[in-house]
Design a protein around this motif. Structure first.
Motif, PDB file in Angstrom:
ATOM      1  N   ASP A   1     -90.395 -53.726 -74.200  1.00 35.97           N
ATOM      2  CA  ASP A   1     -91.270 -52.823 -74.935  1.00 35.97           C
ATOM      3  C   ASP A   1     -92.725 -53.124 -74.591  1.00 35.97           C
ATOM      4  OD1 ASP A   1     -89.032 -51.807 -76.189  1.00 35.97           O
ATOM      5  OD2 ASP A   1     -89.318 -52.994 -78.023  1.00 35.97           O
ATOM      6  N   PRO A   2     -93.515 -52.071 -74.361  1.00 35.53           N
ATOM      7  CA  PRO A   2     -94.941 -52.299 -74.091  1.00 35.53           C
ATOM      8  C   PRO A   2     -95.646 -52.738 -75.374  1.00 35.53           C
ATOM      9  CG  PRO A   2     -94.474 -49.968 -74.280  1.00 35.53           C
ATOM     10  CD  PRO A   2     -93.150 -50.671 -74.340  1.00 35.53           C
ATOM     11  N   THR A   3     -96.782 -53.385 -75.217  1.00 30.35           N
ATOM     12  CA  THR A   3     -97.553 -53.778 -76.395  1.00 30.35           C
ATOM     13  C   THR A   3     -98.560 -52.698 -76.777  1.00 30.35           C
ATOM     14  OG1 THR A   3     -99.117 -54.962 -75.012  1.00 30.35           O
ATOM     15  CG2 THR A   3     -97.326 -56.255 -75.992  1.00 30.35           C
ATOM     16  N   GLU A   4     -98.858 -51.801 -75.824  1.00 31.64           N
ATOM     17  CA  GLU A   4     -99.738 -50.676 -76.103  1.00 31.64           C
ATOM     18  C   GLU A   4     -99.328 -49.527 -75.186  1.00 31.64           C
ATOM     19  OE1 GLU A   4    -104.482 -49.508 -76.190  1.00 31.64           O
ATOM     20  OE2 GLU A   4    -103.880 -51.598 -75.925  1.00 31.64           O
ATOM     21  N   GLU A   5     -99.327 -48.329 -75.764  1.00 29.85           N
ATOM     22  CA  GLU A   5     -98.902 -47.169 -74.983  1.00 29.85           C
ATOM     23  C   GLU A   5     -99.576 -45.916 -75.529  1.00 29.85           C
ATOM     24  OE1 GLU A   5     -94.659 -46.671 -73.187  1.00 29.85           O
ATOM     25  OE2 GLU A   5     -94.641 -45.819 -75.205  1.00 29.85           O
ATOM     26  N   THR A   6    -100.015 -45.046 -74.632  1.00 27.83           N
ATOM     27  CA  THR A   6    -100.684 -43.805 -75.034  1.00 27.83           C
ATOM     28  C   THR A   6     -99.725 -42.632 -74.874  1.00 27.83           C
ATOM     29  OG1 THR A   6    -102.793 -44.717 -74.322  1.00 27.83           O
ATOM     30  CG2 THR A   6    -102.692 -42.332 -74.624  1.00 27.83           C
ATOM     31  N   TRP A   7     -99.760 -41.719 -75.854  1.00 32.74           N
ATOM     32  CA  TRP A   7     -98.935 -40.521 -75.864  1.00 32.74           C
ATOM     33  C   TRP A   7     -99.833 -39.309 -76.047  1.00 32.74           C
ATOM     34  CZ3 TRP A   7     -93.290 -40.441 -76.912  1.00 32.74           C
ATOM     35  CH2 TRP A   7     -92.700 -41.701 -76.746  1.00 32.74           C
ATOM     36  N   ILE A   8     -99.420 -38.166 -75.540  1.00 28.01           N
ATOM     37  CA  ILE A   8    -100.225 -36.945 -75.642  1.00 28.01           C
ATOM     38  C   ILE A   8     -99.314 -35.756 -75.948  1.00 28.01           C
ATOM     39  CG2 ILE A   8    -100.115 -36.410 -73.167  1.00 28.01           C
ATOM     40  CD1 ILE A   8    -103.127 -35.593 -73.406  1.00 28.01           C
ATOM     41  N   ASN A   9     -99.856 -34.764 -76.677  1.00 28.88           N
ATOM     42  CA  ASN A   9     -99.065 -33.553 -76.936  1.00 28.88           C
ATOM     43  C   ASN A   9     -99.638 -32.388 -76.145  1.00 28.88           C
ATOM     44  OD1 ASN A   9    -101.265 -32.597 -78.380  1.00 28.88           O
ATOM     45  ND2 ASN A   9    -100.231 -32.611 -80.372  1.00 28.88           N
TER      46      ASN A   9
ATOM     47  N   ASN B   1    -101.448 -29.991 -77.008  1.00 25.01           N
ATOM     48  CA  ASN B   1    -102.821 -29.652 -77.417  1.00 25.01           C
ATOM     49  C   ASN B   1    -103.814 -30.736 -76.992  1.00 25.01           C
ATOM     50  OD1 ASN B   1    -101.898 -27.293 -78.707  1.00 25.01           O
ATOM     51  ND2 ASN B   1    -101.416 -28.456 -80.565  1.00 25.01           N
ATOM     52  N   THR B   2    -103.381 -31.646 -76.146  1.00 24.51           N
ATOM     53  CA  THR B   2    -104.147 -32.789 -75.634  1.00 24.51           C
ATOM     54  C   THR B   2    -104.595 -33.766 -76.719  1.00 24.51           C
ATOM     55  OG1 THR B   2    -106.312 -31.701 -75.604  1.00 24.51           O
ATOM     56  CG2 THR B   2    -104.934 -31.494 -73.605  1.00 24.51           C
ATOM     57  N   VAL B   3    -103.896 -33.751 -77.839  1.00 29.46           N
ATOM     58  CA  VAL B   3    -104.132 -34.774 -78.862  1.00 29.46           C
ATOM     59  C   VAL B   3    -103.451 -36.044 -78.368  1.00 29.46           C
ATOM     60  CG1 VAL B   3    -103.665 -35.473 -81.233  1.00 29.46           C
ATOM     61  CG2 VAL B   3    -104.237 -33.083 -80.724  1.00 29.46           C
ATOM     62  N   THR B   4    -104.158 -37.146 -78.382  1.00 28.11           N
ATOM     63  CA  THR B   4    -103.560 -38.404 -77.942  1.00 28.11           C
ATOM     64  C   THR B   4    -103.391 -39.357 -79.125  1.00 28.11           C
ATOM     65  OG1 THR B   4    -105.693 -39.379 -77.380  1.00 28.11           O
ATOM     66  CG2 THR B   4    -104.517 -38.239 -75.613  1.00 28.11           C
ATOM     67  N   LEU B   5    -102.294 -40.071 -79.074  1.00 24.85           N
ATOM     68  CA  LEU B   5    -101.999 -41.124 -80.057  1.00 24.85           C
ATOM     69  C   LEU B   5    -101.641 -42.379 -79.272  1.00 24.85           C
ATOM     70  CD1 LEU B   5     -99.785 -39.209 -82.667  1.00 24.85           C
ATOM     71  CD2 LEU B   5    -102.215 -39.741 -82.838  1.00 24.85           C
TER      72      LEU B   5
ATOM     73  N   TRP C   1     -95.318 -52.082 -85.361  1.00 26.09           N
ATOM     74  CA  TRP C   1     -95.877 -51.134 -84.398  1.00 26.09           C
ATOM     75  C   TRP C   1     -96.680 -50.097 -85.174  1.00 26.09           C
ATOM     76  CZ3 TRP C   1     -95.141 -51.875 -79.223  1.00 26.09           C
ATOM     77  CH2 TRP C   1     -94.195 -52.843 -78.873  1.00 26.09           C
ATOM     78  N   ASN C   2     -97.962 -49.969 -84.848  1.00 24.86           N
ATOM     79  CA  ASN C   2     -98.826 -48.984 -85.483  1.00 24.86           C
ATOM     80  C   ASN C   2     -99.134 -47.862 -84.502  1.00 24.86           C
ATOM     81  OD1 ASN C   2     -99.129 -50.199 -88.035  1.00 24.86           O
ATOM     82  ND2 ASN C   2    -100.608 -51.646 -87.184  1.00 24.86           N
ATOM     83  N   VAL C   3     -99.244 -46.648 -85.028  1.00 22.23           N
ATOM     84  CA  VAL C   3     -99.638 -45.494 -84.229  1.00 22.23           C
ATOM     85  C   VAL C   3    -101.022 -45.072 -84.705  1.00 22.23           C
ATOM     86  CG1 VAL C   3     -99.113 -43.094 -83.644  1.00 22.23           C
ATOM     87  CG2 VAL C   3     -97.250 -44.754 -83.887  1.00 22.23           C
ATOM     88  N   TYR C   4    -101.963 -45.024 -83.751  1.00 20.17           N
ATOM     89  CA  TYR C   4    -103.345 -44.667 -84.053  1.00 20.17           C
ATOM     90  C   TYR C   4    -103.721 -43.351 -83.382  1.00 20.17           C
ATOM     91  CZ  TYR C   4    -103.992 -49.437 -85.738  1.00 20.17           C
ATOM     92  OH  TYR C   4    -103.893 -50.605 -86.432  1.00 20.17           O
ATOM     93  N   ALA C   5    -104.556 -42.556 -84.067  1.00 20.89           N
ATOM     94  CA  ALA C   5    -105.108 -41.319 -83.507  1.00 20.89           C
ATOM     95  C   ALA C   5    -106.340 -41.661 -82.688  1.00 20.89           C
ATOM     96  CB  ALA C   5    -105.447 -40.355 -84.635  1.00 20.89           C
TER      97      ALA C   5
ATOM     98  N   ALA D   1     -90.404 -36.764 -81.784  1.00 18.44           N
ATOM     99  CA  ALA D   1     -90.077 -35.726 -82.766  1.00 18.44           C
ATOM    100  C   ALA D   1     -91.288 -34.854 -83.085  1.00 18.44           C
ATOM    101  CB  ALA D   1     -89.525 -36.353 -84.042  1.00 18.44           C
ATOM    102  N   GLU D   2     -92.478 -35.434 -82.961  1.00 18.53           N
ATOM    103  CA  GLU D   2     -93.714 -34.693 -83.239  1.00 18.53           C
ATOM    104  C   GLU D   2     -94.239 -33.958 -82.002  1.00 18.53           C
ATOM    105  OE1 GLU D   2     -95.221 -34.282 -86.272  1.00 18.53           O
ATOM    106  OE2 GLU D   2     -93.436 -35.267 -87.062  1.00 18.53           O
ATOM    107  N   GLY D   3     -93.490 -34.007 -80.903  1.00 22.36           N
ATOM    108  CA  GLY D   3     -93.878 -33.276 -79.702  1.00 22.36           C
ATOM    109  C   GLY D   3     -94.800 -33.998 -78.754  1.00 22.36           C
TER     110      GLY D   3
END
Length: 154
Positions: free
Chosen positions: A100-108, A110-114, A123-127, A148-150
């Motif tokens: 498992d990575p210790t940090e990872e970026t995700w995008i939807n 609409n180009t919103v990144t978390l 594990w925390n998810v930050y906006a 699940a959130e796309g």
């Protein structure tokens, strides 16, 4: 019933145990690599065949208030198994390696990144604005939430 000498030979076959002679001809065997305060695996093995094995961290044994099971009537197979289980119950547990990575970026779309960030044991998810979006017990839970959130991994 095994004799004192037979029990002694079985217990001495475990190289990780250290013999400690005590009073009245009794013998203790210590497991010095124990990850707990308790180091006694075999306690007061007596020349009359009586003795105890530590089973306080194991299930399926009737123990006394010190977590010891009486081995007076144990067979060779039962004694070997109980001593082995006792040692294993006192052995330090190694954490399973994880990919498992210790940090990872995700995008939807609409180009919103978390960002998923491992902090301590959670594990925390930050906006984007560093506000906390969610907290999870495992990376898998956090990743499932984002999927699940796309969101997709960058």
């Amino acid at each position: 019933m095994l004799t004192f000498e037979e029990k002694l030979a079985i217990i001495e076959s475990f190289p990780e145990l250290e013999r400690k002679d005590v009073s009245l001809g009794r013998v203790n065997f210590h497991y010095n690599d124990s990850s707990y305060d308790n180091k006694n695996v075999v306690y007061h093995l007596h020349p009359n065949g009586n003795g105890f094995v530590y089973a306080g961290r194991m299930t399926g044994y009737e123990t006394n208030d010190k977590g010891m099971v009486n081995i007076r009537d144990f067979t060779e197979k039962a004694l070997r198994a109980t001593v082995r289980k006792s040692i294993l119950s006192l052995t330090p547990k190694e954490e399973a390696p994880t990919n498992d990575p210790t940090e990872e970026t995700w995008i939807n779309e609409n180009t919103v990144t978390l960002t998923i960030l491992k902090e301590e044991d959670i594990w925390n998810v930050y906006a984007d604005d560093d506000s906390l979006d969610g907290t999870f017990n495992s990376y898998r839970e956090a990743a499932n939430y984002l999927e699940a959130e796309g969101f997709d991994r960058v």
